[in-house]
Scaffold this active site. Structure first.
Site, PDB file in Angstrom:
ATOM      1  N   GLY A   1       0.828  -1.206   0.000  1.00 12.55           N
ATOM      2  CA  GLY A   1       0.000   0.000   0.000  1.00 12.55           C
ATOM      3  C   GLY A   1       0.860   1.252   0.000  1.00 12.55           C
ATOM      4  N   CYS A   2       0.418   2.241   0.741  1.00 12.22           N
ATOM      5  CA  CYS A   2       1.121   3.526   0.742  1.00 12.22           C
ATOM      6  C   CYS A   2       2.480   3.450   1.435  1.00 12.22           C
ATOM      7  CB  CYS A   2       0.252   4.593   1.398  1.00 12.22           C
ATOM      8  SG  CYS A   2      -1.218   4.950   0.425  1.00 12.22           S
ATOM      9  N   SER A   3       2.769   2.366   2.138  1.00 10.72           N
ATOM     10  CA  SER A   3       4.079   2.198   2.772  1.00 10.72           C
ATOM     11  C   SER A   3       5.058   1.455   1.860  1.00 10.72           C
ATOM     12  CB  SER A   3       3.934   1.422   4.084  1.00 10.72           C
ATOM     13  OG  SER A   3       2.999   2.039   4.913  1.00 10.72           O
TER      14      SER A   3
END
Ligand code: COA
Length: 373
Positions: free
Chosen positions: A151-153
């Site tokens: 995801g965004c990480s």
């Protein structure tokens, strides 16, 4: 353990962009076209979107998009990206290579100097061959390559892997590539999420201090960390098994299987988790929150970043302490914190510490303590 630096950073932001007003106009035109049919079927009407809400709730004013064609057409609301033959560079690899070439030039190396490529992003164009291997081939690198997804990480998690690979001596010079082509997976007909995301691609060269040019303006990576805890509050169900669950196997239905999120729950829960994570991670590195000259946070929501910084620091942070790029770029998933870093580091002095911290789907949080050389 050898010392590790980020010797190069590359950012590729597509030229085309969409302002809130145009996006809302297209969404509302679609709602106007849908509602008579819904009324005839006895269904409740769809609510319209509003530019004022978007700015107030998220801080986002514009977003750049890889391919504008098709997105604003109420009859389509999906970018029109032509399929390519297998022999051609894939769209995602091309987007990644654009950022990678900039990072390589910034580091003063060529693709031949890279011995590992990690592609890490929120959505992958295909399962295999790994897009990282296609990028490895395109830049003329040898060694190993693989894809990651968090995801965004995604970029922060790949930096965590790259840092430990180089630190342990397993690899010499790792290229992390994060091409976020999110608009291809975004439901522009979903009022909750249609305004959030934008496209951008970033890349980092991670290598031994002794190999990298020890010139000013480079960061030593002091430590990295990754944390995850399961949550359904940001989810996509798109995947190959969808076809096996349908009677009609000739198409894969996208409606209902794209990004959904319970934004207000994410907002509250991720603020708490990120605040705790930042304090613990800095503490474990012998740093107070005040010792950190700059925070390059994930770029999802301006209010969210403001609240995290208020809780971490005890006072309101300004653009100098925690720069925002989301107002003009939207949420570019894994790329956002790296763009904030790339655009906001030249004024740091040798010895200054900074924290890169991304958070998002999973839930996941990833961070790196950096020190300007
Ligand atoms: N236009 C107008 N109004 C809208 C709207 C839109 N596009 N979308 C939602 N609303 C309305 C809702 O219907 C609701 O109305 P109600 O109070 O009458 O029921 C109201 O706005 C508040 O909705 P809510 O979902 O609680 O908004 P919010 O203030 O939480 O903001 C987000 C929404 C998505 C901007 C915000 O929750 C967010 O950014 N969350 C974190 C996202 C994130 O970090 N993701 C992780 C990385 S991917």
């Amino acid at each position: 353990m050898v010392r590790v630096i980020i010797s190069g950073m590359g950012v590729e932001i597509p030229e085309a962009s969409i302002g809130n007003d145009e996006l809302v106009e297209s969404f509302n035109a679609w709602v106007d076209a849908e509602n008579p049919g819904r009324a005839a079927r006895g269904e409740p009407p769809l609510a319209k979107s509003a530019s004022d809400f978007i700015v107030h709730a998220s801080g986002i004013r514009r977003r750049h998009v890889h391919t504008l064609d098709g997105i604003l057409d109420p009859a389509r609301m999906t970018p029109r990206i032509a399929p390519r033959p297998d022999e051609a560079l894939s769209v995602m690899a091309e987007f990644g290579v654009a950022a990678a070439q900039r990072a390589l030039a910034d580091a003063g190396v060529t693709g031949a100097d890279i011995d590992m490529v990690i592609l890490s992003c929120s959505h992958h164009q295909r399962p295999y061959p790994a897009v990282a291997i296609e990028i490895q081939n395109a830049i003329g690198a040898e060694g190993a390559a693989f894809d990651m997804n968090l995801g965004c990480s995604s970029a922060a998690a790949a930096l965590h892997v790259a840092f430990n690979m180089v630190r342990s001596g397993a690899q010499r010079r790792v290229l992390v590539v994060t091409p976020e082509l999110i608009t291809g997976h975004l439901n522009f007909r979903d009022r909750q999420t249609h305004f959030i995301f934008g496209d951008a691609s970033v890349a980092l060269v991670v290598e031994r201090l002794e190999d990298g040019a020890a010139r000013p303006g480079r960061f030593e990576v002091m430590d990295t960390r990754s944390w995850t805890q399961f949550s359904n509050n940001i989810r996509t169900n798109f995947g190959y098994l969808l076809r096996a669950g349908q009677d009609d196997t000739s198409v894969i239905r996208m409606e209902g299987n794209m990004i959904t999120q319970v934004g207000n729950k994410v907002f509250k829960e991720v603020i708490q988790a990120a605040t705790r994570f930042i304090s613990e991670f800095l503490g474990d590195n012998g740093l107070t929150t005040e010792d950190v000259r700059r925070y390059w946070l994930h770029q999802a929501n301006a209010r969210m970043n403001a609240m995290i910084m208020k809780l971490v620091l005890g006072y309101e942070a300004d653009q100098d302490k925690a720069p925002l790029v989301l107002d003009r770029l939207g949420n570019t998933a894994g790329a956002g914190a790296v763009i904030a870093l790339k655009e906001n580091h030249a004024d740091l002095k040798p010895g200054d510490h900074g924290l890169l911290c991304a958070f998002g789907a999973g839930y996941s949080i990833g961070a790196a303590v950096l020190r300007m050389m």
